[in-house]
Design an enzyme around this catalytic site. Structure first.
Site, PDB file in Angstrom:
ATOM      1  N   ASP A  44       0.851  -1.169   0.000  1.00  0.00           N
ATOM      2  CA  ASP A  44       0.000   0.000   0.000  1.00  0.00           C
ATOM      3  C   ASP A  44       0.898   1.234   0.000  1.00  0.00           C
ATOM      4  O   ASP A  44       1.959   1.217   0.586  1.00  0.00           O
ATOM      5  CB  ASP A  44      -0.870   0.001   1.261  1.00  0.00           C
ATOM      6  CG  ASP A  44      -2.058   0.950   1.151  1.00  0.00           C
ATOM      7  OD1 ASP A  44      -1.987   1.922   0.384  1.00  0.00           O
ATOM      8  OD2 ASP A  44      -3.052   0.708   1.839  1.00  0.00           O
ATOM      9  N   LEU A  66      12.067  -2.429  15.694  1.00  0.00           N
ATOM     10  CA  LEU A  66      13.501  -2.222  15.546  1.00  0.00           C
ATOM     11  C   LEU A  66      13.929  -1.036  16.420  1.00  0.00           C
ATOM     12  O   LEU A  66      13.163  -0.082  16.585  1.00  0.00           O
ATOM     13  CB  LEU A  66      13.862  -1.960  14.088  1.00  0.00           C
ATOM     14  CG  LEU A  66      13.594  -3.114  13.124  1.00  0.00           C
ATOM     15  CD1 LEU A  66      13.908  -2.681  11.695  1.00  0.00           C
ATOM     16  CD2 LEU A  66      14.412  -4.334  13.499  1.00  0.00           C
TER      17      LEU A  66
END
Length: 122
Positions: A44, A66
């Site tokens: 997307d 992360l």
């Protein structure tokens, strides 16, 4: 690398799965070879906040993000754009570099492009 049409939910115990999502409150400190890391992704052009986190929570999975905020700093840019949302290949680059080097700065440098608005401090 093995590929399959089967769901990771059918292949691995829930307590071994860690769903990586930039919206998690949990920071990924280390890569555990006994865990299975799901690189959640959307095809997307727009960013859907918390969609991957919601999916992981619905499946009762551990989540992590992360450590971009912990090791990188925001850069000054004309668009004031800063994003911790990475493409799947970028996340894979970060994880594989970390696994080889055991260095988050080296791993983040390998996978987080300058266009994300973050850089390693000097």
């Amino acid at each position: 690398m093995d590929t399959t049409q089967e769901s990771y939910l059918d292949l691995f115990p829930l307590n071994a799965i860690v769903y990586l999502t930039p919206d998690s409150e949990n920071v990924l400190d280390d890569v555990d070879p006994n865990k299975v890391y799901v690189l959640g992704g959307l095809v997307d052009e727009s960013i859907h906040k918390k969609l991957t986190l919601q999916r992981a929570q619905e499946q009762s999975l551990q989540t992590a993000r992360l450590p971009i905020r912990e090791y990188m700093v925001k850069t000054a840019n004309t668009k004031n754009y800063h994003s911790e949302t990475l493409a799947i290949n970028q996340v894979f680059d970060v994880l594989s570099t970390y696994y080889e080097t055991r260095s988050w700065p080296a791993a983040l440098k390998a996978g987080v492009s300058a266009g994300k608005g973050y850089t390693l401090p000097d």
